[in-house]
Design a protein around this motif. Structure first.
Motif, short mmCIF file in Angstrom:
data_model
loop_
_atom_site.label_atom_id
_atom_site.label_comp_id
_atom_site.label_asym_id
_atom_site.label_seq_id
_atom_site.Cartn_x
_atom_site.Cartn_y
_atom_site.Cartn_z
N GLY A 190 0.79 -1.23 0.00
CA GLY A 190 0.00 0.00 0.00
C GLY A 190 0.82 1.27 0.00
O GLY A 190 0.51 2.22 -0.72
N CYS A 191 1.85 1.30 0.84
CA CYS A 191 2.59 2.55 0.98
C CYS A 191 3.35 2.92 -0.30
O CYS A 191 3.59 4.10 -0.55
CB CYS A 191 3.56 2.46 2.15
N ASN A 204 6.36 6.59 -2.74
CA ASN A 204 5.84 7.56 -1.79
C ASN A 204 6.91 7.80 -0.73
O ASN A 204 7.08 7.02 0.20
CB ASN A 204 4.55 7.03 -1.14
N CYS A 233 -0.86 -2.81 5.63
CA CYS A 233 -0.07 -2.85 4.38
C CYS A 233 0.42 -4.26 4.09
O CYS A 233 0.31 -4.75 2.95
CB CYS A 233 1.15 -1.93 4.49
N MET A 272 -8.51 -6.22 -7.63
CA MET A 272 -7.51 -6.18 -6.56
C MET A 272 -8.24 -6.36 -5.24
O MET A 272 -9.47 -6.28 -5.18
CB MET A 272 -6.74 -4.87 -6.58
N VAL A 319 -8.77 -4.97 -1.38
CA VAL A 319 -8.57 -3.85 -0.47
C VAL A 319 -9.10 -4.25 0.91
O VAL A 319 -9.89 -5.19 1.04
CB VAL A 319 -9.30 -2.57 -0.96
N THR A 320 -8.66 -3.51 1.93
CA THR A 320 -9.05 -3.87 3.30
C THR A 320 -10.52 -3.58 3.54
O THR A 320 -11.00 -2.47 3.31
CB THR A 320 -8.22 -3.06 4.32
N GLY A 321 -11.24 -4.60 4.02
CA GLY A 321 -12.63 -4.42 4.43
C GLY A 321 -12.73 -4.22 5.93
O GLY A 321 -13.54 -3.45 6.43
N PHE A 351 -13.27 0.86 -8.39
CA PHE A 351 -12.88 1.28 -7.04
C PHE A 351 -12.21 2.65 -7.09
O PHE A 351 -12.49 3.53 -6.27
CB PHE A 351 -11.93 0.25 -6.43
N LEU A 352 -11.33 2.85 -8.05
CA LEU A 352 -10.58 4.10 -8.13
C LEU A 352 -11.48 5.28 -8.53
O LEU A 352 -11.17 6.42 -8.25
CB LEU A 352 -9.40 3.97 -9.09
N SER A 401 -14.60 5.45 -7.37
CA SER A 401 -15.72 5.45 -6.42
C SER A 401 -15.64 6.52 -5.35
O SER A 401 -16.56 6.68 -4.58
CB SER A 401 -15.79 4.08 -5.74
N LYS A 402 -14.55 7.26 -5.27
CA LYS A 402 -14.36 8.23 -4.18
C LYS A 402 -15.30 9.44 -4.35
O LYS A 402 -15.71 9.77 -5.42
CB LYS A 402 -12.91 8.69 -4.11
#
Lengths: 146, 146
Positions: free
Chosen positions: B10-11, B15, B58, B80, B82-84, B142-143, B145-146
């Motif tokens: 994730g990180c 970054n 992560c 992919m 992602v954390t639920g 997902f990307l 959906s924000k």
């Protein structure tokens, strides 16, 4: 609603790398606002889940310690509450480009344990919900225990 | 044990404010080492619990995505994980002044959900244990959906 006092939080106002979260009481609810920075991303425009857990942890322990001090009527106790367990459910992606609000309240409190429920909102949309179970420790012993 | 490949985490390696966590397989266990910085403190000499949750998140999602790719035999999938939901139990204070090791393995895997168990060690002492439940999402949706 009246502000009843600022809480001390894990990240600390003197840690320039910290999240600098500030909290206040609205009746029995502890409220904090926080603005993500660009590098707090998980994906473009979406806040990292670890940062969300960190916010809920900080706000949860801050709320527990403030509640303990309020209950004891003594802000100079030798004990403090630290996180024993945290759980976070991610309800939807949290946008990176606007301030967030955390709302927490104590759900269970006894001599050795305080449990706090904490929700995270972007505008009025709840994006995550968490629970922080804090345990009472002797401050001096805890700091020597590492 | 043989290294079977690096996981994306994730990180993200690009970054520069991120935790720059690197992971590899040891048989069916995903292992990562990470060195805390001074400003990651909760209290003097003790690592912040939110950072611990971030590391477990992560490493957990990295492990889930690597396991999904390994299972599908295809690293260019459109989905992919992602954390639920994440939960972390803090067993003892985690020292700030030495490297940490994360050890994770998949405990449950079906088409839509992968659950990962992850422990955090300082030397050989287990300091925290966590569970990350990841959910499969369509990457493009997902990307957006924000």
């Amino acid at each position: 609603m009246a502000r009843r006092g600022y809480l001390l939080l894990g990240c600390g106002k003197n840690n320039t790398h910290g999240l600098q979260l500030k909290s206040y009481w609205e009746d029995d609810e502890a409220v904090a606002t926080w603005e993500p920075k660009e590098h707090h991303l998980a994906f473009p425009g979406i806040l990292n889940g670890g940062i969300i857990a960190t916010l809920i942890d900080c706000h949860g322990t801050g709320t527990a310690n403030a509640a303990a001090h309020k209950d004891a009527g003594d802000t100079n106790q030798h004990s403090m509450h630290v996180t024993g367990r945290i759980s976070v459910k991610y309800l939807r992606p949290t946008p990176l480009n606007r301030p967030l609000t955390l709302r927490a309240h104590v759900t269970e409190m006894n001599e050795n344990k305080i449990t706090v429920s904490c929700d995270l909102y972007s505008n009025d949309t709840k994006c995550a919900t968490g629970e922080v179970v804090t345990v009472r420790v002797d401050q001096a012993l805890f700091l020597k225990s590492k």
